[in-house]
Design a protein around this motif. Sequence first.
Motif, PDB file in Angstrom:
ATOM      1  N   ARG A   1      -8.426  13.314   6.759  1.00  0.00           N
ATOM      2  CA  ARG A   1      -7.174  13.443   6.010  1.00  0.00           C
ATOM      3  C   ARG A   1      -7.116  14.824   5.385  1.00  0.00           C
ATOM      4  NH1 ARG A   1      -5.084  11.493   0.587  1.00  0.00           N
ATOM      5  NH2 ARG A   1      -2.903  10.984   0.979  1.00  0.00           N
TER       6      ARG A   1
ATOM      7  N   VAL B   1      -5.177  17.337   3.176  1.00  0.00           N
ATOM      8  CA  VAL B   1      -4.164  17.425   2.124  1.00  0.00           C
ATOM      9  C   VAL B   1      -3.734  18.885   1.992  1.00  0.00           C
ATOM     10  CG1 VAL B   1      -3.699  17.055  -0.324  1.00  0.00           C
ATOM     11  CG2 VAL B   1      -5.128  15.418   0.932  1.00  0.00           C
TER      12      VAL B   1
ATOM     13  N   HIS C   1       8.968  10.022   5.331  1.00  0.00           N
ATOM     14  CA  HIS C   1       7.678  10.379   5.939  1.00  0.00           C
ATOM     15  C   HIS C   1       7.894  10.752   7.407  1.00  0.00           C
ATOM     16  CE1 HIS C   1       5.272   9.001   2.536  1.00  0.00           C
ATOM     17  NE2 HIS C   1       5.917   7.846   2.558  1.00  0.00           N
TER      18      HIS C   1
ATOM     19  N   GLU D   1       2.165  12.081   5.978  1.00  0.00           N
ATOM     20  CA  GLU D   1       2.708  11.428   4.789  1.00  0.00           C
ATOM     21  C   GLU D   1       3.068  12.471   3.732  1.00  0.00           C
ATOM     22  OE1 GLU D   1      -0.056   9.283   2.045  1.00  0.00           O
ATOM     23  OE2 GLU D   1      -1.582   9.911   3.488  1.00  0.00           O
TER      24      GLU D   1
ATOM     25  N   ILE E   1       2.949  13.045  -0.010  1.00  0.00           N
ATOM     26  CA  ILE E   1       2.256  12.503  -1.180  1.00  0.00           C
ATOM     27  C   ILE E   1       3.159  12.628  -2.397  1.00  0.00           C
ATOM     28  CG2 ILE E   1       0.261  12.773  -2.718  1.00  0.00           C
ATOM     29  CD1 ILE E   1      -1.264  13.877  -0.242  1.00  0.00           C
ATOM     30  N   ASN E   2       3.754  13.805  -2.528  1.00  0.00           N
ATOM     31  CA  ASN E   2       4.622  14.071  -3.668  1.00  0.00           C
ATOM     32  C   ASN E   2       5.542  15.233  -3.278  1.00  0.00           C
ATOM     33  OD1 ASN E   2       5.682  13.916  -6.270  1.00  0.00           O
ATOM     34  ND2 ASN E   2       4.132  15.277  -7.137  1.00  0.00           N
TER      35      ASN E   2
ATOM     36  N   GLN F   1       3.424  18.147  -1.941  1.00  0.00           N
ATOM     37  CA  GLN F   1       2.076  17.857  -1.434  1.00  0.00           C
ATOM     38  C   GLN F   1       2.200  16.869  -0.283  1.00  0.00           C
ATOM     39  OE1 GLN F   1      -0.619  15.704  -4.084  1.00  0.00           O
ATOM     40  NE2 GLN F   1      -2.252  17.100  -3.487  1.00  0.00           N
TER      41      GLN F   1
ATOM     42  N   ALA G   1       0.054  15.194   3.459  1.00  0.00           N
ATOM     43  CA  ALA G   1      -1.236  14.967   4.111  1.00  0.00           C
ATOM     44  C   ALA G   1      -0.999  14.679   5.584  1.00  0.00           C
ATOM     45  CB  ALA G   1      -1.976  13.814   3.453  1.00  0.00           C
TER      46      ALA G   1
END
Length: 169
Positions: free
Chosen positions: A10, A12, A63, A101, A103-104, A114, A116
């Motif tokens: 993963r 980030v 997403h 995805e 995240i934010n 952010q 990932a």
Amino acid sequence: MPRIITLCYRKVIDATSRKPWDKLVFADTYTEFRMQAPNFNPGQQYRSFGQLLQYVPGAEQLHFLVSAAVRGYLQQLGGLVPDVPDNLGRHFLRFSQFQFEIINSDLLDQSRHQVAVSFYSEPLLWHDTIGTYLLVSAAEAPATAGAALPTSLFQLPPFLSIYSLQPSV
């Protein structure tokens, strides 16, 4: 006896990311987020991705919609998982699938963006654990009796995990 494993790394990516590939993914996913978010926020009532998820039905589609900005960059990797070298410093881990995805994110503050990317490896044979290192080979490698089998020895870095495990047949 070797077991077949699939690994998941993963990655980030945020405003502090320094690698050129990461910076491009960061910038383009933020741009795509800003282009797609108004479809779920026509009155500009919400500012953050978290608010959209909480209050707007269907916002989880962001997403998938924003992942379009990543696909071209994944091709640049040539099928190799970034940031996971073997003990000789070579990238060896091939991925067959990925998942993106958010995240934010914040429509007015790019520094809060952010994302990932989870990379799922092609199947590997896990031969042994040597200290903090794993000894693996490609699962589809020919198993000719007495033939040498090419292997990779690597240490599990942060954000890399064994995603699935099955006994070899």
